[in-house]
Design a protein around this motif. Structure first.
Motif, PDB file in Angstrom:
ATOM      1  N   GLU A  62      -4.735  64.489 -12.024  1.00 33.06           N
ATOM      2  CA  GLU A  62      -5.475  64.878 -10.818  1.00 33.06           C
ATOM      3  C   GLU A  62      -5.184  66.330 -10.432  1.00 33.06           C
ATOM      4  N   GLY A  63      -5.109  67.180 -11.421  1.00 29.71           N
ATOM      5  CA  GLY A  63      -4.934  68.609 -11.179  1.00 29.71           C
ATOM      6  C   GLY A  63      -3.504  69.079 -11.031  1.00 29.71           C
ATOM      7  N   GLU A  64      -2.547  68.164 -10.925  1.00 24.82           N
ATOM      8  CA  GLU A  64      -1.145  68.559 -10.808  1.00 24.82           C
ATOM      9  C   GLU A  64      -0.477  68.547 -12.178  1.00 24.82           C
ATOM     10  N   SER A  65       0.360  69.554 -12.430  1.00 25.57           N
ATOM     11  CA  SER A  65       1.017  69.698 -13.731  1.00 25.57           C
ATOM     12  C   SER A  65       2.443  69.169 -13.698  1.00 25.57           C
ATOM     13  N   PHE A  66       2.833  68.507 -14.789  1.00 31.52           N
ATOM     14  CA  PHE A  66       4.186  67.984 -14.952  1.00 31.52           C
ATOM     15  C   PHE A  66       4.722  68.513 -16.281  1.00 31.52           C
ATOM     16  N   TYR A  67       5.836  69.211 -16.216  1.00 26.90           N
ATOM     17  CA  TYR A  67       6.431  69.790 -17.415  1.00 26.90           C
ATOM     18  C   TYR A  67       7.449  68.800 -17.965  1.00 26.90           C
ATOM     19  N   VAL A  68       7.220  68.335 -19.190  1.00 26.22           N
ATOM     20  CA  VAL A  68       8.003  67.233 -19.746  1.00 26.22           C
ATOM     21  C   VAL A  68       8.497  67.577 -21.144  1.00 26.22           C
ATOM     22  N   ARG A  70       8.627  66.053 -24.771  1.00 23.51           N
ATOM     23  CA  ARG A  70       7.869  65.048 -25.507  1.00 23.51           C
ATOM     24  C   ARG A  70       8.778  63.979 -26.122  1.00 23.51           C
ATOM     25  N   GLN A  71       9.876  64.407 -26.724  1.00 22.30           N
ATOM     26  CA  GLN A  71      10.773  63.467 -27.372  1.00 22.30           C
ATOM     27  C   GLN A  71      11.384  62.502 -26.356  1.00 22.30           C
ATOM     28  N   CYS A  72      11.724  63.015 -25.195  1.00 23.45           N
ATOM     29  CA  CYS A  72      12.323  62.185 -24.141  1.00 23.45           C
ATOM     30  C   CYS A  72      11.347  61.110 -23.675  1.00 23.45           C
ATOM     31  N   LEU A  73      10.098  61.473 -23.408  1.00 26.15           N
ATOM     32  CA  LEU A  73       9.111  60.489 -22.968  1.00 26.15           C
ATOM     33  C   LEU A  73       8.771  59.508 -24.082  1.00 26.15           C
ATOM     34  N   ALA A  74       8.712  59.997 -25.313  1.00 27.02           N
ATOM     35  CA  ALA A  74       8.396  59.121 -26.443  1.00 27.02           C
ATOM     36  C   ALA A  74       9.471  58.067 -26.634  1.00 27.02           C
ATOM     37  N   MET A 110       7.477  59.819 -13.270  1.00 30.42           N
ATOM     38  CA  MET A 110       8.027  60.997 -13.925  1.00 30.42           C
ATOM     39  C   MET A 110       9.438  61.292 -13.401  1.00 30.42           C
ATOM     40  N   GLU A 111       9.637  61.068 -12.110  1.00 31.31           N
ATOM     41  CA  GLU A 111      10.972  61.223 -11.538  1.00 31.31           C
ATOM     42  C   GLU A 111      11.927  60.200 -12.154  1.00 31.31           C
ATOM     43  N   HIS A 112      11.437  58.983 -12.327  1.00 33.86           N
ATOM     44  CA  HIS A 112      12.243  57.930 -12.943  1.00 33.86           C
ATOM     45  C   HIS A 112      12.603  58.279 -14.386  1.00 33.86           C
ATOM     46  N   SER A 113      11.677  58.876 -15.111  1.00 35.38           N
ATOM     47  CA  SER A 113      11.935  59.230 -16.516  1.00 35.38           C
ATOM     48  C   SER A 113      13.027  60.283 -16.634  1.00 35.38           C
ATOM     49  N   ARG A 114      13.195  61.109 -15.592  1.00 33.55           N
ATOM     50  CA  ARG A 114      14.208  62.170 -15.622  1.00 33.55           C
ATOM     51  C   ARG A 114      15.552  61.710 -15.068  1.00 33.55           C
ATOM     52  N   THR A 115      15.515  60.884 -14.016  1.00 29.59           N
ATOM     53  CA  THR A 115      16.751  60.556 -13.297  1.00 29.59           C
ATOM     54  C   THR A 115      17.150  59.090 -13.389  1.00 29.59           C
TER      55      THR A 115
END
Length: 321
Positions: A62-68, A70-74, A110-115
């Motif tokens: 929805e127009g907002e960018s999230f810098y991630v 790839r290996q971590c999310l995969a 996305m916050e959960h994926s990081r913390t």
């Protein structure tokens, strides 16, 4: 009191004697070893700061960018594993738009994926669960289901059971179903019970864990559900097969036979039962329900004199005593 004081004094004297006989160097060495051991234990308990993860892709929602990364999310999600390292065109891109998810719920995930922290409340848990299910974040999905398990109540367990089945949340479905089985008498009175599909009603009636003292309630619930919609009459005999006749009480059978010639809207169904007696009821004893504490009616029991003459020529009268 004197003997107790004596024991205390003897202990003190013994300790003092040991202290005088123990070399000072030995005591200091022992203290040094304990301090070193404590430092080793503390170093083991210390959690090292995680190494910084370097973003190598951008997700847009929805127009907002999230810098991630790839290996971590995969590693956390088969969805992103296929997105970043599959055969699709997205695997060669560093900027990917994610469609079909809401910004607010995506941001939480996305916050959960990081913390590893997941901020849940009654307002957002369903949306986050559905988003986590879509993106295949299994850990977040399980946390949402655990949250919903704690929110189960008589007023929502039927809806939660259907919702969990739809999403394939096995543990939540089992927990909601157990609430329904345990509080069946109250659940039958809920409006949502009348909206259940036939398959769900059948599964509940067939369960050995259905917490009812007599199957009067199982039969009454069947009549209640079927009579709500005339189209359900075709399922009546199939559902009646799941009622356990040994646990029907004489007083309830008497009431059924009385209703056959009354203005009760369910009289038609009772007559149908009398005319098309379930074959399974004549075969023999069915398994008792786990939670049933007493059987008030037994097939073949000496109760002929207690049965009224209403409908005496039908199978309902002949087989239910």
């Amino acid at each position: 009191m004197q003997s107790t004081a004596g024991v205390t004094v003897c202990c003190d004297m013994a300790c003092k004697a040991d202290s005088e006989q123990t070399p000072q160097s030995f005591r200091l060495t022992g203290l040094s070893e304990q301090m070193n051991k404590q430092k080793e234990d503390e170093s083991i308990l210390q959690v090292k700061d995680p190494e910084p993860v370097i973003p190598d892709a951008t997700l847009q929602v929805e127009g907002e960018s999230f810098y991630v990364n790839r290996q971590c999310l995969a590693h956390q999600s088969p969805y992103f594993r296929a997105l970043f390292f599959g055969c699709g065109v997205e695997s060669s891109r560093r900027k990917v738009e994610i469609k079909g998810v809401g910004l607010q719920h995506f941001r939480v995930l996305m916050e959960h994926s990081r913390t590893s922290r997941l901020a849940l409340d009654r307002e957002n848990v369903l949306g986050i669960l559905e988003t986590a299910d879509f993106l295949q974040f299994e850990r977040a999905r399980l946390l949402c289901c655990k949250f919903l398990e704690r929110e189960l109540h008589l007023s929502n367990c039927l809806g939660m059971m259907a919702y969990a089945w739809q999403l394939g949340c096995t543990q939540l479905y089992t927990a909601a179903r157990q609430v329904v089985l345990t509080h069946f008498a109250a659940i039958v009175a809920e409006e949502d019970f009348l909206s259940l599909p036939k398959e769900t009603v059948a599964h509940l009636l067939a369960s050995d864990d259905l917490a009812i003292h007599k199957d009067d309630l199982a039969l009454e619930a069947t009549l209640h559900w079927v009579s709500f919609d005339s189209k359900r009459e075709e399922h009546f005999l199939e559902l009646i097969e799941l009622v356990r006749p040994e646990s029907l009480s004489l007083s309830f059978i008497t009431e059924l036979l009385t209703r056959m010639k009354s203005s009760d809207p369910r009289a038609k169904l009772i007559c149908k039962l009398n005319e098309h007696f379930p074959a399974s009821w004549s075969v023999g004893r069915s398994m008792r329900r786990t939670r049933t504490r007493e059987t008030l009616f037994v097939l073949g029991g000496p109760h002929d004199q207690d049965i009224p003459k209403h409908g005496a020529d039908g199978p309902l009268h002949r087989h239910l005593h």
